[in-house]
Structures are given as C-alpha cells and as structure tokens.
Design a protein around this motif. Structure first.
Motif, mmCIF file in Angstrom:
data_model
loop_
_atom_site.group_PDB
_atom_site.id
_atom_site.type_symbol
_atom_site.label_atom_id
_atom_site.label_comp_id
_atom_site.label_asym_id
_atom_site.label_seq_id
_atom_site.Cartn_x
_atom_site.Cartn_y
_atom_site.Cartn_z
ATOM 1 N N PHE A 132 78.475 126.808 57.408
ATOM 2 C CA PHE A 132 77.321 126.447 57.055
ATOM 3 C C PHE A 132 76.889 125.014 56.529
ATOM 4 O O PHE A 132 75.915 124.296 57.239
ATOM 5 N N LEU A 133 78.054 124.524 55.879
ATOM 6 C CA LEU A 133 77.986 123.171 55.380
ATOM 7 C C LEU A 133 78.256 122.006 56.655
ATOM 8 O O LEU A 133 77.497 121.149 56.392
ATOM 9 N N ARG A 134 78.691 122.568 57.539
ATOM 10 C CA ARG A 134 78.843 121.656 58.617
ATOM 11 C C ARG A 134 77.306 121.293 59.351
ATOM 12 O O ARG A 134 77.380 120.316 59.776
ATOM 13 N N GLU A 135 76.673 122.293 59.392
ATOM 14 C CA GLU A 135 75.321 122.151 59.937
ATOM 15 C C GLU A 135 74.275 123.028 59.367
ATOM 16 O O GLU A 135 74.071 124.204 59.839
ATOM 17 N N PRO A 136 73.827 122.637 58.320
ATOM 18 C CA PRO A 136 73.088 123.449 57.628
ATOM 19 C C PRO A 136 71.384 123.425 58.079
ATOM 20 O O PRO A 136 70.583 123.111 57.514
ATOM 21 N N ASP A 137 71.324 124.071 59.293
ATOM 22 C CA ASP A 137 69.998 123.823 59.896
ATOM 23 C C ASP A 137 69.118 124.803 59.333
ATOM 24 O O ASP A 137 68.504 125.684 59.952
ATOM 25 N N VAL A 138 68.713 124.506 58.215
ATOM 26 C CA VAL A 138 67.471 125.294 57.653
ATOM 27 C C VAL A 138 66.613 124.223 56.862
ATOM 28 O O VAL A 138 66.828 123.260 56.468
ATOM 29 N N ASP A 139 65.470 124.671 56.134
ATOM 30 C CA ASP A 139 64.377 123.748 55.466
ATOM 31 C C ASP A 139 64.670 124.016 54.098
ATOM 32 O O ASP A 139 64.063 123.238 53.193
ATOM 33 N N LEU A 140 65.255 125.356 53.691
ATOM 34 C CA LEU A 140 65.613 125.064 52.214
ATOM 35 C C LEU A 140 66.671 125.899 51.911
ATOM 36 O O LEU A 140 66.767 126.917 52.757
ATOM 37 N N VAL A 141 67.349 126.073 50.732
ATOM 38 C CA VAL A 141 68.533 126.732 50.532
ATOM 39 C C VAL A 141 68.333 127.572 49.172
ATOM 40 O O VAL A 141 67.869 126.855 48.107
ATOM 41 N N PHE A 142 68.643 128.829 49.097
ATOM 42 C CA PHE A 142 68.832 129.612 47.801
ATOM 43 C C PHE A 142 70.204 129.948 47.702
ATOM 44 O O PHE A 142 70.877 130.469 48.296
ATOM 45 N N ASN A 143 70.617 129.357 46.540
ATOM 46 C CA ASN A 143 72.059 129.395 45.963
ATOM 47 C C ASN A 143 72.372 130.529 44.958
ATOM 48 O O ASN A 143 71.800 130.302 43.757
#
Lengths: 333, 333, 333, 333
Positions: free
Chosen positions: B64-75
C-alpha cells in the motif's frame, strides 16, 4: 460468652456464623431468623453451614426477644426491623450490629477498631442517657469500612478532601437483591443511599473524640457503582492532604498495624500494600479482614490510590466481630 | 472519495469498515493489513464483514505504501508502526488516525468534532511547516473521547478541576490483549499509560485555539480500571466549576448539539441525559456516537456525574470518521 | 390487521413489540399489561420502546377482555393466567401464544413454521370441537424451538434418538427470575420443567399429521443448564439416525430453506452452518430467527452437533410472529 | 521423599506446589521452570506461593535434567516438551505427570486411584520393557478425570454407552490460553483435542486389567464446550446400563469410597451426591478432590446425571499427587 446471631440465614448472617465458628471468646448459642425459618435445623436452611451449627434449631425473632438468654448479640437483620429490636435488646445486652438503624445516633459509635477505637466510650453515654445495661455498637456500611481503613494512616497528613468512586460486588446486594439480567455485562452506577452513607459515615468515624466531639473538617464525595464481581469492593480514591510526600504515604500504609498489641483473636494486619489491588485476587487476604491498597501516585491536587477489600467480612460481619473483641478486651463487656 | 483502512482486521479496523459501509461520501477501496493477511479475501479474515467488503482482497502495508492510490486514509494500526507510516502518507493524503503516535505533536490536532472543531485548522501548520499535501488528524484515546464530550457543555461554567475514575470495557484491550483468567470476576485497576493519556489529551483538546494556543487552566486526575464488560466505558466524574447551578448544568447537557447545522452524515446528538447510564443498555445509542450522561448531583466541592459511551465507536473509529466528515464539510479535503 | 400484545412489558412482550414495529401485515393497536401498569404510557414503562409505541396507553387485562377489539392477539402472559384468558379470547379471535397453558392440548398445535406447518390445520379441530371463531396456536418452549429447527432437516434420515444438553441464557428466566448471585461464575443444571418440555414438545412437533396423528417414534432426553450468557441458548446434541452420511447431513443443514416460496415478511433462512456456533457471535443472525448449527461430527452411535439460537426471538416472540404470518398466508386468518 | 515440580510457574504447576505444601510424605526440593525464570526466587514469579517455597530458587529444565537429584517428579510441563523429558527422567526416578505425551502408550497407565488402582502394575511392564529404574504414571485430561470418577461406581451395572457434554472452566485453558473477548458472555463449543481425549482416555481407564488387558466394551461420545466460569468443569452425562434402578445408582454414588482403608494423606471421599451440583458452590469440596454428582434421573434409554469437579485439583495436580501416594502405599516407590 454466649452469643446470638440475628438474621442468621442472610448473606451477612451466614458470614457471622462462619467467622464465629470455634471462636475462643464467643460461643454462638442461638441463631435467630424469620418466623418462616423458625423450628428448622440451621443446616437445612444453610447447606454450607459449619458442622458445629448444622443441628442448631433456628429460633424466631419474637421468641428470642421474649427471652434473650445470651451475653451478646450480633445483628444482621435488615435496617427496617433493627431499630426497635436493637433498642429492646440493648436494655440488657450488648448489641454489635451491621444494620444502619442507629448508626447516626449521637451516642452510638460507628466503630472500626483499627480506625476509631476510642469511639467505643460513646457507649457510656448510652448507658447513662438511656438507662441501658447493654449498648449498641454499629459497624459502618461496607464501602465505608474499606475506605476508612485506608484513610486511617493518612490522618497524620491532614486530610482535606476525599473523592471516591466505588466498584461494588454483587454480594453486597444480598441473595436476591440484584437480578442477573441487570448486572450481567454491565456497570450500574446507582446503589440507593450508598453515596450518602459513604460521605456521612466516614466523616463520623474519622472525627476526633476528645473531651467533646470534634467534627471532621474534611469533605467526602462518593460515586457508587455496582460491577459484575462476586465479592470484594474496589474503590478509586482521590485525596487532598495538608502535607506528606508519596514516600511518607506509602510508608504509612505499610506500617499501619495499630492494634497488634491488643492481641484480639480475629485481628489481622489491616492494610497490605500491593501494586495492583484486585478483588478476585485479594479479597480473602487476612481472612477477609485485610484491605489491599495500591496504585498510589501523585495527582493534580494531591494523591490517588486504589483500595479493595472483602465487603462481607471487612465490610460487615468481620468488622462487627472485631468490634465485639475490642469491647471485651477493653472491658466493656 | 476513495478511502483506505489501515489495520482493517483489528478491533478498531473492523469498526471502521462497519461504519464506512454505504457511507455517502467515503468509499472504502483498499483494506490494508499485515503481510500474513495480504492476498486473502477480507471476508475470510473477518467472517462478520459487511457483504460489500467480503470479496475485497487485503493488501499488505508495504504494498500500500508503495502506491497509496486513495483520497484519504483511516488508520487503525498500532502506535508502534503508525508514526512513520502516517508521516509518509501525509505527504500526499489526509490521514485520520486512531493511533497515538502523533497525538502530542504541537501541529497535530486531537480532534473531537463536537468539542474542538476549530482545532482542525492546525493542519494548516502541518502543511506549511512540514511541506505536506495531506495532513494528520488524530482522535483521542477512547476514555478521553467519552470524557471530553461530556465536559464540552460544561466549559461555559469555567472548569477548574476534573477527577475521573474509569471502568473500561475489555474490547478496549484488543482481540487478545486481555486474558479471560485475568478479568473474570475481577476489576483490574491498571491500564498502562491510560491515566496519563486522559489527563493530558483532555487538556489538549479543551484548550482554546485563538490567535495562539491558550493552554487549559484546569487540572485533570484519572484512575483507570478494567471491568468485565464487553463494550462501553463508564466514567465517574467529579468536577469543580467557577459557577453554575445543577439545573444549568443539566440544561447544558440536554441542549448540547453543536454541529446539527453542518449536517454531517454520521452526526448524532452527542449527549443524551438519562438517570442511570449503563454500558450494556446505552452503548449503542446514536449508533455508538452518543454518550449517555446521568447521576448529576451536587458534591462537596462542585458536582459529580457519570458518563458512558461506546469505546470502539465514540472512542475510536466513529470519532475518526466524524473527523473526516468535518474536514470535508469545512473544505480541508 | 389490528393486533394486541398481552404481557407487553415483560421480556417476551417487549420482544413482540420490537418485532412488530412497522410490520407490513399486523398493526399493534393495543398493549395489555397488569393493573399496575394500566393507564401509563408504554414508553414510560419500557424506555427502550420503539417511538411508534411510546405514546400508546397501556390497557389492563380485565379491560381488554371486556372488549377485545382487535383481529389477532399475541400472548406473552405467564402460563398461570394464560389458560383461561386464551380460551376466552379464542372464542372470537386467533391467539398466537408463547405461554405453555394449551401446548399439550390435543387440538392445539405447537407450531414452528419451518418444521411442522401442516400442524396448523389442527385449528380446524378447535373451531369444530370448541365452537370457536378464533383459535389458539402456540410456539414451543425456547430451547425446544431451537432444537426442532435443527432436527427438521434430519427427519429424512430417520431420527431414532436425541440427547441434548442445553446451556441456556439468563434472559430466558425473565427480568428478575434469576439472582445475579446465583449464576455469577456458575453453571446451574436445573431449570424447573424445562427438560420435560424439551422431551415432550419436540416429539409433538416432529410427529406427522396425516389423515390422523402419527406419534413420533424417536426418543428424546434432555439435561438443561443455565449459563452466564445474556441471550442465546446453546445446545449440544447427540443423535442416532437410521441412515445418512456426514456429508448428507451437512448438506441437509445447509440447504434447509423450506418456506422461501411463501414470502413471509419475517422469514429468514432458518439454519446457517458455521464451524463453531457461539451465542454471543451468532444470536442476532437473521434478526434472531436463524439458528446456527456447527461442530457436526460422527459419534459412537450416530452424530453430534451444536446449535445456538436467540431464545427470545427464535425461541419465543419471533417464532410466534412467524406463526401468525403463516396462518395469514395460508388463509386461516 | 524429595520431590521436584516441573513447570512450577504454570497454572497446574502452581496447584502442585500448593497441594504439596506441608505434605507428610513428599517434600518439594526443586522447582523447575523455563530458562527465562531460572535463577529467580519462586515467590517473585508466583506472588501467592506458600511461604515455604517463596525463597526457593527456580531451576532451569536443562540444569535439572543434568542432575535430577530427587526421589520423584511431578510434571506440569506442556505435552510438546514432556515426551522426551519424561523418558529421560524415568530412567532413574518415578514421574507423575499431567502431560498427555505418554498417556496412550500401552505400558503407561492413565491412573485415577479411586477408579483403576490396579493399572498401576503396568509400570512393571515399563521397567521390564524399557529397562528403567523409574516409570511414568499419567493422570487423565481434566474432564476425563471428573467423568471417570463419576462412572466408577456405575461399572457394576454394566456400562454400555456414555454421552457427555462438558461445560469447562476458563482456568483449564491456562494463564493466557483464552482471550477475555472470546469467552465473555459466550459459550465456545470447541476445545481442541478435548473430545477425542475424553472418548479415548475414559475407555482406557475403565478397561479391566486382569491377566491381560480387557478392552472396554462401552462407547463414549463427547461434546466439549468452554463457559465463563473460573474453576470447575461441569458435565451433563447420558448413560446406558445393562441393569440397575435409579435407587441402586444413587446408592452406588453415595457409598463410593474405595480407598478409605489405604489412608492416603490427600484422599477425600471421591463423590458427594447433591441435588444441584454447581461449579462455583462445589468446586472446593474435599479440597478440590471430591466431585459432586446430582440431578440423577431416568432417561429415555437409561439415566442422566450431572457431575462437577475442580479441573485443576481433581482434574490435574490433585489427581497426580494422589497417584504418587497410591504408588508409595503400594510399594512402587
């Protein structure tokens, strides 16, 4: 000395009977319960009763009152009937009671031997003022007993304010006082009358009794909750003091052992300090008479700590037996 | 907007996924978990997952970190790995996190929308100071979230001091964070780091943010305990205020509804007043976002009350989703 | 159709009300409870009541019986008063009851729609034999309901013998039917009358009804215990069959869906197979109407498996609502 | 005789130590635990240890194996390491073990003194066949121990078939073997390997050992579940017999006291009959060695009853100590 236990089939009554089994000073001769139970063998009503008492025939309260042929009485009856019963009995014999009926009378001590043994002399006022041969000595409400034992060693630092949140066990509500459906997977932050008792009884217990009564100057606030634990009340305490370091407080807890010299049969060290006090692990400590204090830390305006103790022993029957032992040792009975 | 949930198989991660099912603004596209889970269907790992996500293939964090192709992240990852991960992601996308890794950074808000929505503007400092396109917004520790929601309507009376004893649910310890043998029939008055978090996070959340930061002037002391309850933290609160009557406080609790006008998708009335708040009965109120306040009474130096709320929703994932909704409504994302 | 719920404030009564909220066929018009509750708003007596019913004024049983102006009745009263009440009502309206008062009458079906829908025609015997316009349809005891749903797909393999040990939830004992002190940290292997009910009701339900009644030929033995679980009865079943392999049994469980075509409003797939059925995880499955079967294995003389289901829904109110839906669909009401 | 306890810091190991405190025949000289614990005082690792052992320094397994200078060994290590360790030790000393590693070896008895004391002579086969000076005696799995004690007095009626559903306590899963989140408010009908053990160990224990081994002819089927109870396994038993009335069975339970004459130090009456056996009330009976049987009734094809007993004492360490006492009394050590 021949003793009677009133309300012997209830939760606290059973604990009295268990604690008095083989007692070196007090011999239970009479077990008193409701009309419904009268005439039955105690072992029939209380299967787990000690062998010593299984064959004893239970006596009704009215029969007992007609001829209370004992030297002292332990009372575990509900408050609603205790008021009159205790007065009538105290005309002739000493009464050690767990009921709250007379706790707030000016001439009746709420006694915790390790905390305010000098309050016992209030019984002289009873004898004088009421013309009784006997007297009434009460023990406090269960959570108050546990709290005041933990506060006793802190008096030397000048208590200013106490705030306590209790997490009380289900056995404190009696046999059928609490529905399984109510407390299962739940916390119930309401125990009728409990907060008032903690706030007022602890201040009565911790006042000084010199020539005259010196009212307690500190304030107490309580929030009482019920939690799904069988036995053992746990209390989270915030305290403000006039002086004292955390090391001094810790030392005060650890060295607190005020009645060691009196050599009372049931006496146990009243406080053990342990990092994480927990009701299931520590409630039986000192046969239920020792409270466990821990988590002592500095806090914004003073200190905080946690105390846990056995509600039926330290908080009820055990405290009352200790009261009777103190009274005997000091010559009141 | 396309969203990712990090740590999607844990306790809080599952709650994120459940709350985001059918969300009108945020569409979960990516579920991230450990290497061990990567490549599996989410429904295989989390049998109770909503149908919508059951077939989604779980992605490893490194992928995921290589290509976080989203608009927002919930962690919902643990704090130990979140520090770096969040910083890396925030270079490009907004991160709404339940982890504590960045909670105490000066330019990172601990946000509770109903309490301190204006703190959201701290993210501008992040963008300026750190040169990020995205940002990090944290939600507080679970017991702090519940506490601060209850404190918010009392600010107008001038908070001086708060003492809180918590009774926290076992789900707060994660899937295998707590042994059955430890908590069964017990209260455990130790939750590592919890008291510090409550004392410090609540003061950070309740400070004012005007031209510059105005530190909170009140004190907070906490004792945290674990009780045998599945979900729902209960908190016994003693509070000192500068002014205010019990009726005014009650009214403040009952009328507290600060973000109604913003019409956020997940928003629920944040407080309901009810005489005896109880975790099992009230934790699902307002889909878990409403806390229940009750037992309000005057106390020796102020007032006392009890608050209970859902630790996984109000105290974790639900608060974070609300944070993202606020950020979107106010134009930050 | 206008419906009444009798015993609307009890555990099962509340479940009826909750399940009937917004029902497409049945509209609850009348809530009946004890004299003590009569005249009060339902929402006052049952705080968690659906909004729809909160303002409804509760009617006393005697008032209701004087003029039962509804089209059908759901009964959640205790068995002790239900016998006469149901007979009186059945003179005019259909009664769907959770009480056991008439369960063992020859002309009264114990109905589980997915198991013995054809038994519904017994109501014709009632109408003929008793001259009633209405009729009485009972649902079984809670643990029997759950058991018989799991047995239904196994009938094709020729049931010879069933032995079942139940682990029943505390909500099965009613609001105050069980003291917290009794069940805390305990298993109580005695539920009055329960084993007899399971053994006899399941045989009545699973007999065939052709031209005449064909008694069940298999034997049933039950041991019933109470465990500290809120909702959801779990049952460990040993079964002897005339034929069938483990794969065939598994397939029979998984494909069991007998009333799908009837399109009843509350109908849910009655069985889901899952490796480890657990009450807390699976009790709400299918809105409480689906039982979860699992752990199916060969055993010394047949097979063993475990089934769990919601005692208040599948085992009581939900089953009864389904009975009424079946009766309506088949033209009996 | 000088004894060692292996695995002394685990759940069963602690129970061994507690039961051996002040034992008249066996004196614990050596406490063995993992490398991690080696060198520490036992009281440091196990705060509730008896005073007698608090200062004892814990020895690592490898150090102990190098020089096992004791007269007998009690083993509470996990099965995974026990296989080799026990073989090595048995070359020189008798090993009484709770581990299952050798339970199914033909020449190793699974011993329950009140049930199959004659199996002890199998150790002669070990000495002959393996050339050992010592030997291995195992006790059964916890639920098997409790079950077989209850089956022993029924052998005279010709056991044909046993079906048992267990409700097992959480302490059976070890210190951290079970997550609070898994078992809270739940029943878990899966305990890995348990059903196989019950089915096979009970048949090995109850076979006759005459000139040669006579295999048990009856069948056993088990369903094992975990319930939220601290200590005490409860078992619901259906049994088919060749003969016998309910009165004869009851009498057989009540009079069962086979080893009274041997006067073993730990021996207690193995069975007490009581109408409603319950784990919380009866687990400590006979210091944990007495099982409580009750609810005996006729059933469709035989009888049914319930038995409860202490899983850590009767079901593990206590049984093993009794095994050693029997071996000593009969001259094997």
């Amino acid at each position: 000395m021949r003793a009677a236990v009133l309300g012997a089939t209830g939760m606290v009554g059973r604990t009295f009977v268990r604690l008095l089994e083989g007692h070196p000073w007090f011999k239970v001769k009479t077990l008193v319960a409701s009309e419904r139970s009268a005439g039955k063998r105690y072992g029939e009503l209380v299967p787990e009763a000690p062998e010593e008492f299984k064959e004893l025939e239970v006596v009704s309260l009215s029969d007992f009152l007609r001829e209370p042929d004992v030297d002292l009485v332990f009372n575990a009856l509900p408050a609603s009937v205790s008021g009159e019963v205790e007065e009538k009995l105290a005309e002739r014999v000493p009464v050690f009671t767990n009921a709250r009926a007379h706790r707030y009378d000016d001439d009746v001590p709420i006694l915790v031997p390790e905390v305010n043994p000098e309050h016992l002399k209030l019984v002289e006022l009873q004898r004088e003022g009421r013309g009784w041969e006997g007297f009434i000595v009460t023990n406090p409400n269960c959570s108050t007993a546990i709290l005041t034992v933990s506060l006793a060693p802190l008096r030397e630092f000048g208590i200013r304010d106490v705030r306590v949140a209790t997490m009380q066990a289900i056995s404190g509500a009696g046999f059928s006082g609490l529905s399984a459906l109510a407390i299962h997977d739940n916390v119930i932050p309401l125990i009728e009358g409990e907060e008032w008792k903690i706030e007022n009884e602890s201040r009565k217990i911790l006042r000084r009794l010199e020539r005259s009564i010196v009212p307690a100057e500190f304030t107490v606030s309580a929030i009482a909750t019920r939690v799904p634990v069988l036995h053992g009340h746990t209390e989270a305490v915030f305290i403000e003091l006039e002086r004292g370091s955390i090391d001094e407080l810790r030392e005060a807890f650890e060295s607190f052992d005020p009645l060691r010299k009196l050599d009372l049969p049931s006496y146990e060290r009243p406080i053990v300090y342990e990092e994480v006090p927990q009701p299931r692990l520590h409630r039986e400590r000192g046969k239920g008479l020792t409270v466990t204090v821990g988590r002592l830390e500095e806090s914004a305006r003073g200190f905080k700590y946690v105390v846990t103790g056995h509600n039926l022993v330290r908080g009820a029957a055990g405290g009352s037996v200790l009261n009777a032992e103190l009274a005997k040792r000091l010559g009141y009975i």
